[in-house]
Scaffold this active site. Structure first.
Site, short mmCIF file in Angstrom:
data_model
loop_
_atom_site.label_atom_id
_atom_site.label_comp_id
_atom_site.label_asym_id
_atom_site.label_seq_id
_atom_site.Cartn_x
_atom_site.Cartn_y
_atom_site.Cartn_z
N ARG A 59 -19.37 -20.99 16.28
CA ARG A 59 -20.81 -20.96 16.59
C ARG A 59 -21.56 -20.11 15.56
O ARG A 59 -22.77 -20.24 15.37
CB ARG A 59 -21.07 -20.47 18.02
CG ARG A 59 -22.55 -20.49 18.41
CD ARG A 59 -22.82 -20.62 19.92
NE ARG A 59 -21.91 -19.84 20.73
CZ ARG A 59 -21.97 -18.50 20.89
NH1 ARG A 59 -22.92 -17.82 20.28
NH2 ARG A 59 -21.09 -17.88 21.64
N TYR A 112 -43.57 -35.75 16.88
CA TYR A 112 -42.44 -36.35 17.59
C TYR A 112 -42.57 -36.00 19.08
O TYR A 112 -42.91 -34.85 19.41
CB TYR A 112 -41.14 -35.81 17.00
CG TYR A 112 -39.92 -36.41 17.61
CD1 TYR A 112 -39.56 -37.72 17.35
CD2 TYR A 112 -39.11 -35.68 18.47
CE1 TYR A 112 -38.44 -38.28 17.92
CE2 TYR A 112 -37.99 -36.23 19.04
CZ TYR A 112 -37.66 -37.53 18.77
OH TYR A 112 -36.55 -38.09 19.34
N ASP A 184 -41.57 -31.08 9.20
CA ASP A 184 -40.53 -31.99 9.69
C ASP A 184 -40.45 -33.13 8.69
O ASP A 184 -41.33 -33.99 8.62
CB ASP A 184 -40.91 -32.49 11.10
CG ASP A 184 -39.87 -33.44 11.69
OD1 ASP A 184 -39.17 -34.11 10.91
OD2 ASP A 184 -39.79 -33.53 12.92
N LYS A 209 -31.29 -39.29 11.57
CA LYS A 209 -31.97 -40.43 10.96
C LYS A 209 -31.44 -40.67 9.54
O LYS A 209 -30.29 -41.02 9.40
CB LYS A 209 -33.49 -40.19 11.00
CG LYS A 209 -33.99 -39.59 12.33
CD LYS A 209 -33.86 -40.51 13.51
CE LYS A 209 -34.07 -39.84 14.86
NZ LYS A 209 -35.29 -39.08 15.04
C1 LIG Z 1 -35.72 -38.00 15.93
C2 LIG Z 1 -36.72 -37.01 15.49
C3 LIG Z 1 -36.67 -35.67 15.92
C4 LIG Z 1 -35.64 -35.19 16.91
O1 LIG Z 1 -34.35 -35.25 16.40
P1 LIG Z 1 -33.03 -35.42 17.30
O2 LIG Z 1 -31.95 -35.44 16.27
O3 LIG Z 1 -33.17 -36.69 18.07
O4 LIG Z 1 -32.97 -34.24 18.20
C5 LIG Z 1 -37.60 -34.80 15.42
N1 LIG Z 1 -38.57 -35.20 14.57
C6 LIG Z 1 -38.66 -36.47 14.14
C7 LIG Z 1 -39.75 -36.86 13.21
C8 LIG Z 1 -37.75 -37.42 14.59
O5 LIG Z 1 -37.86 -38.69 14.18
#
Ligand SMILES: *Cc1c(COP(=O)(O)O)cnc(C)c1O
Length: 392
Positions: A59, A112, A184, A209
């Site tokens: 961790r 998001y 982000d 993603k």
């Molecule tokens: C999917 C997504 C998240 C969240 O990510 P997870 O891996 O599903 O927790 C945050 N920001 C954006 C722009 C996303 O597309």
């Protein structure tokens, strides 16, 4: 290991791992171990005291995760990176690290869904207020900053309508007030956009993603200054616990190797499909950052290398027409998420953005006939033919 920085396409394959240190293993070993043994009690004491480098417990750090972190830091041109068990674990650890009760977070208008949900929790439990700004005007952005503003949080391009925010402008205004800018960068990946190079301070990814790219892992990444990453490592990651597993880090290391070629194909497929969509009588509107008719095209082409793989479009009709369109598709899959080899399609108003209050949702341009398409790696002609047949 000698670390000579090479070009992105080379670093994405090699950085942070040297096979010579691991019996010649070409692929990074998966250190599937929860804990690490100390040779002596004194060594354990020295590791806990931070007087000796070395692993303690996964961790707090793990060699496979470390290889990924070093690679991601270089790809985003940051000092350090930290892996998380999800994108949301990275978002929550970051926002909690940057704020305390009664502070204020200024966000882009369009976030998001779960990030929006997290802000609601922070507001309810700790009176951390948040405001949403279009961030398309320097003076109005400046006016939105309050004495309690502890962080500016930006998504660009904004999901799903692909509005683009000028990161250089936002970081310039933020610097006047010494407020960190968090971006982000999920929709672009570091191959297409590098927010730290544009003056921003912290980058977050849902590595689920494009970084992973194969629809088989949930993970998050944080990149920034070493001091901030160390703080998160020892506080909101260690004590909240959204740690990345070694196997998931390995999947990301594998996915990353093809990131540049995947992003090229995702982007070129999206560009071609978008051009076809613009000609189609049943499609009212198309949103894609590298569409020359998109209002933010100039900013997008200044700060992004390509337009990435996501297109949003509005059908002429009703919510039921939009759902029937999705149901008629052949190989395109109805699913949320994006950035996978498979083309995915979803209905934001009833899926990813269903939690956003209707008024806010409509302000973001998310109508009942808006559809989001994540172009995969298939032949673009097949993607378009599936859509065209379903529109009939
Ligand atoms: C999917 C997504 C998240 C969240 O990510 P997870 O891996 O599903 O927790 C945050 N920001 C954006 C722009 C996303 O597309």
């Amino acid at each position: 290991m000698i670390m000579v920085h090479k070009r992105f396409e080379t670093e994405v394959v090699h950085h942070g791992y040297d096979s010579k240190e691991h019996l010649g293993s070409l692929s990074t070993p998966i250190f599937q171990s929860s804990t690490f043994t100390f040779e002596t009690a004194e060594q354990g004491e020295a590791r806990f005291a931070g007087e000796e480098q070395g692993y303690i417990y996964s961790r707090l750090g793990n060699p496979t995760v470390q290889a990924l972190q070093e690679r991601m830091a270089v790809l985003e041109n940051g000092e350090a990176a930290l892996g998380f068990s999800s994108g949301m674990a990275a978002v929550s650890a970051t926002l909690i690290a940057l704020t305390k009760a009664n502070d204020h977070i200024l966000c882009s208008k369009g976030l998001y869904g779960c990030t929006f949900g997290l802000l609601e929790i922070l507001k309810e439990k700790y009176n951390i207020q948040s405001d949403f700004d279009f961030m398309d005007n320097e003076q109005s952005l400046r006016d939105s900053i309050k004495p309690e503003t502890k962080c500016i949080y930006v998504e660009t391009p904004i999901n799903p309508t692909m509005k683009v925010i000028d990161l250089e402008m936002v970081s310039r205004v933020a610097k006047e007030h010494q407020i960190p800018v968090v971006v982000d960068n999920t929709f672009s990946s570091p191959y297409l956009q590098r927010p730290l190079d544009l003056g921003c301070d912290i980058v977050i990814h849902s590595a689920t993603k494009y970084i992973g790219g194969h629809g088989d892992v949930i993970a998050g990444i944080l990149v920034g200054k070493k001091e901030f990453i160390d703080e998160v490592t020892m506080t909101t990651q260690k004590d909240i616990g959204g740690t990345l597993s070694p196997f998931d880090a390995w999947l990301l290391l594998r996915g990353l190797k093809t990131l540049p070629i995947r992003m090229e194909r995702h982007s070129s497929n999206a560009e071609k499909v978008m051009e076809k969509m613009k000609q189609h009588p049943k499609i009212k509107r198309v949103y894609y950052p590298f569409d020359k008719d998109h209002p933010d095209y100039e900013v997008a082409s200044k700060q992004m290398k390509l337009g990435s793989g996501v297109i949003a479009f509005e059908l002429d009709g009703t919510k039921e027409d939009a759902q029937a369109f999705l149901n008629r598709l052949n190989f395109i899959k109805i699913a949320v998420s994006l950035g996978d080899a498979e083309t995915l399609i979803q209905h934001p108003a009833s899926m990813t953005h269903a939690v956003v209050p209707e008024e806010h949702r409509l302000q973001m341009g998310i109508t009942d006939t808006l559809i989001r398409l994540s172009c995969g790696l298939e032949a673009w002609e097949d993607i378009w033919e599936d859509i065209e047949a379903s529109l009939k």
